[in-house]
Scaffold this motif. Structure first.
Motif, PDB file in Angstrom:
ATOM      1  N   ASN A   1     -85.942 -19.550  13.699  1.00 43.72           N
ATOM      2  CA  ASN A   1     -84.645 -20.068  14.140  1.00 43.72           C
ATOM      3  C   ASN A   1     -83.584 -19.780  13.086  1.00 43.72           C
ATOM      4  O   ASN A   1     -83.886 -19.269  12.001  1.00 43.72           O
ATOM      5  CB  ASN A   1     -84.727 -21.567  14.448  1.00 43.72           C
ATOM      6  N   THR A   2     -82.354 -20.153  13.398  1.00 47.59           N
ATOM      7  CA  THR A   2     -81.232 -19.888  12.496  1.00 47.59           C
ATOM      8  C   THR A   2     -81.381 -20.622  11.185  1.00 47.59           C
ATOM      9  O   THR A   2     -81.053 -20.089  10.109  1.00 47.59           O
ATOM     10  CB  THR A   2     -79.908 -20.286  13.174  1.00 47.59           C
ATOM     11  N   ASP A   3     -81.883 -21.872  11.214  1.00 49.46           N
ATOM     12  CA  ASP A   3     -82.070 -22.635   9.981  1.00 49.46           C
ATOM     13  C   ASP A   3     -82.980 -21.897   9.005  1.00 49.46           C
ATOM     14  O   ASP A   3     -82.715 -21.865   7.792  1.00 49.46           O
ATOM     15  CB  ASP A   3     -82.667 -24.008  10.298  1.00 49.46           C
ATOM     16  N   GLU A   4     -84.074 -21.321   9.523  1.00 48.94           N
ATOM     17  CA  GLU A   4     -85.001 -20.613   8.639  1.00 48.94           C
ATOM     18  C   GLU A   4     -84.366 -19.339   8.081  1.00 48.94           C
ATOM     19  O   GLU A   4     -84.600 -18.993   6.917  1.00 48.94           O
ATOM     20  CB  GLU A   4     -86.294 -20.299   9.384  1.00 48.94           C
ATOM     21  N   VAL A   5     -83.576 -18.659   8.893  1.00 51.37           N
ATOM     22  CA  VAL A   5     -82.883 -17.470   8.385  1.00 51.37           C
ATOM     23  C   VAL A   5     -81.911 -17.868   7.280  1.00 51.37           C
ATOM     24  O   VAL A   5     -81.783 -17.171   6.263  1.00 51.37           O
ATOM     25  CB  VAL A   5     -82.134 -16.744   9.521  1.00 51.37           C
ATOM     26  N   SER A   6     -81.247 -18.991   7.442  1.00 52.45           N
ATOM     27  CA  SER A   6     -80.332 -19.474   6.413  1.00 52.45           C
ATOM     28  C   SER A   6     -81.070 -19.761   5.108  1.00 52.45           C
ATOM     29  O   SER A   6     -80.594 -19.416   4.019  1.00 52.45           O
ATOM     30  CB  SER A   6     -79.620 -20.738   6.912  1.00 52.45           C
ATOM     31  N   GLU A   7     -82.239 -20.390   5.201  1.00 56.27           N
ATOM     32  CA  GLU A   7     -83.037 -20.657   4.000  1.00 56.27           C
ATOM     33  C   GLU A   7     -83.464 -19.355   3.328  1.00 56.27           C
ATOM     34  O   GLU A   7     -83.443 -19.223   2.106  1.00 56.27           O
ATOM     35  CB  GLU A   7     -84.271 -21.493   4.361  1.00 56.27           C
ATOM     36  N   ILE A   8     -83.858 -18.382   4.136  1.00 55.24           N
ATOM     37  CA  ILE A   8     -84.259 -17.076   3.597  1.00 55.24           C
ATOM     38  C   ILE A   8     -83.097 -16.453   2.822  1.00 55.24           C
ATOM     39  O   ILE A   8     -83.254 -15.961   1.702  1.00 55.24           O
ATOM     40  CB  ILE A   8     -84.712 -16.143   4.737  1.00 55.24           C
TER      41      ILE A   8
END
Length: 578
Positions: free
Chosen positions: A162-169
């Protein structure tokens, strides 16, 4: 095999942005890294003529993927990455004080920094989200579709949900100065997803869902790894469809990245015409939405248009809102052979000038028609002549009128005949044969051969000239080479089969390809109509636009990605050309 587990949708809150005084750029050390090295590509032993291979699926076998003596083992990949990273880091540290203010090559983290980033990503997102498997590294850093490949592979692959995980990456990669390369399908033709600086490839395999369908508003919200054909299959009961139709395996994220078009372009345009808004993760992990959902707005800069076609160099697209169109009442497919490519191209140009409404207008030369016959997918044999494919759609009365006008115009331009598919099944099979042209050609390869596929676009008045000249030069190679493409919007493709182990043959092919590109530029055209720039056409883009325009693009890139972490090495380089 990872479980296809999808988390519930939840658009993350925008992180608070503090107003700060502007920070001035510091001089950064120059690191000389190759960006245009051609490598031998894997020969596909199981490519099929029907082209049903999933996008991004590896089909190659060869020295790089040999089971008996693999060169790119995971140990060697990690060692090479560590060695190269260490050299770059050490070199940067030793020369930093001596660099001039004009040198602004990006400085990436060391091998230890990358190890820390991978460890932190695994802690935050789970071990199953990050892979360093040698086969996956090769799959994500090398493409048999492309005529050019980088000389190294990514260090690791991330699989966000999801977008949250991409942001963390992005936050972690930004912290450790680790390059990030977005990846959706992997079928691009100019090394658009290669990793010339190593780093982390972000594969959206688990982000392939329809998030919202608004049939009353005729739009849909999707994730980047849904295939356009799969999207249309899922929404067909709504009476709507998404009309941009490139290769069958193309995915929406890659289509946004390259601003692709397809066979429907003459009526429906390119990707930029159908994207309403985007959710984008920036290089430092911030999440933005480029605009809201109405089809029309004059509120602020057109950020949506800026990200479409940027090949992942400005931000990582995680959600896309697309306009949809009504499925036409009637569709007919016509096939019109001509005695020469010039006659076919002239007929196409005149049809456009007269404003005769067609949904699709494709050109295939005699070689490509022979490929279709040899592939045998249509159930009949077609004349081996330069041929225009037409698709007419709309109301029954409108379609009938368009057909009559086209038939008359084709006859005036020396058409050999005007045939229609007998029924819906034959129309589908025939159009599928056109869509599978590249796959069909690749299926005819023999040991050591590969297919170089490229495209250009010119003003429609120049089409007959450039197609005629390019066809003669391709024929002069004495190789299996063809011209095909979306002639309705001035965009056509050349595909050439050649022996990669024959240096003189490869040199001859390269000359013909780049002569065609230069000829398009001389005619006020473009070096690429829909494949994008990637690594392969950076030099041609510079010729097309000039250093001033490229420098404006570079300024935008630096503003959004000052450390040059997002898909580095693509479209243009960090430093100005002298």
């Amino acid at each position: 095999m990872r479980s296809s587990l999808f988390l519930p949708r939840g658009f993350p809150a925008h992180p608070r942005v503090l107003h700060r005084r502007p920070q001035f750029c510091q001089s950064q050390p120059q690191i000389s890294l190759p960006t245009r090295l051609r490598t031998a590509r894997l020969h596909s032993s199981n490519a099929s003529s029907n082209g049903n291979q999933s996008q991004g699926e590896s089909t190659g076998t060869g020295p790089s993927a040999s089971a008996s003596s693999p060169f790119w083992t995971s140990g060697k990949v990690l060692f090479a990455s560590a060695f190269a990273g260490g050299l770059g880091y050490g070199y940067a540290a030793s020369t930093q004080s001596s660099q001039s203010q004009s040198s602004k090559q990006p400085q990436y983290g060391s091998a230890k920094d990358f190890d820390k980033a991978i460890a932190e990503l695994r802690t935050k997102l789970g071990d199953d989200t990050i892979s360093t498997d040698e086969d996956e590294l090769h799959l994500h850093g090398f493409s048999e579709w492309s005529s050019i490949n980088a000389d190294r592979l990514p260090v690791a692959i991330a699989y966000p949900k999801n977008t949250d995980e991409v942001s963390e990456i992005a936050k972690i990669c930004h912290k450790y100065r680790m390059p990030m390369i977005p990846f959706s399908g992997g079928s691009s033709l100019e090394a658009n997803f290669s990793a010339p600086h190593g780093g982390l490839t972000i594969d959206f395999a688990f982000m392939n869902e329809i998030l919202d369908l608004h049939p009353e508003d005729m739009d849909v919200v999707v994730q980047p790894s849904i295939q356009w054909m799969d999207l249309n299959e899922k929404i067909k009961d709504s009476g709507l469809f998404f009309p941009v139709d490139p290769g069958p395996s193309a995915m929406i994220g890659g289509m946004v990245g390259t601003n692709c078009s397809g066979t429907n372009a003459v009526r429906y345009g390119a990707m930029k015409d159908w994207v309403i808004n985007l959710t984008v993760v920036l290089a430092d992990g911030r999440v933005i939405k480029t605009r809201r959902r109405p089809r029309k707005t004059s509120a602020g800069y057109n950020l949506t248009g800026m990200f479409v076609g940027s090949e992942g160099t400005l931000g990582i697209v995680t959600e896309i809102t697309l306009k949809l169109a009504a499925i036409p009442e009637e569709t007919r497919v016509g096939v019109v052979p001509f005695s020469s490519m010039r006659d076919a191209a002239s007929a196409a140009m005149k049809l456009i000038r007269k404003g005769i409404p067609v949904q699709c207008m494709e050109i295939l030369d005699d070689v490509q028609m022979d490929v279709i016959n040899r592939a045998g997918g249509t159930g009949r044999s077609w004349k081996v002549l330069p041929t225009l494919f037409f698709k007419f759609s709309g109301t029954k009365a409108g379609v009938a009128d368009s057909i009559n006008l086209t038939r008359q115009l084709a006859k005036e331009n020396n058409a050999e005949s005007f045939e229609f598919a007998k029924d819906e099944r034959e129309a589908h099979d025939l159009w599928s044969a056109r869509k599978q042209a590249l796959w069909s050609m690749m299926a005819l390869r023999q040991g050591g051969s590969e297919v170089w596929s490229t495209d250009v676009a010119v003003p429609i008045s120049k089409l007959p000239d450039i197609i005629e000249i390019s066809k003669k030069e391709l024929d002069s190679l004495g190789l299996f080479a063809s011209i095909l493409g979306h002639i309705g919007d001035g965009n056509f493709h050349a595909s050439i089969m050649y022996d990669r182990n024959n240096p003189s043959e490869k040199e001859s092919v390269e000359k013909v390809v780049y002569d065609m590109v230069d000829r398009a530029l001389e005619m006020e055209g473009s070096c690429t109509g829909e494949h994008g720039v990637g690594l392969g056409k950076k030099g041609s883009l510079s010729k097309e636009l000039g250093p001033g325009t490229i420098d404006v693009m570079r300024s935008v890139k630096k503003a959004l990605d000052p450390h040059w972490l997002l898909n580095p090495g693509k479209i243009f380089d960090a430093e100005k050309e002298e």
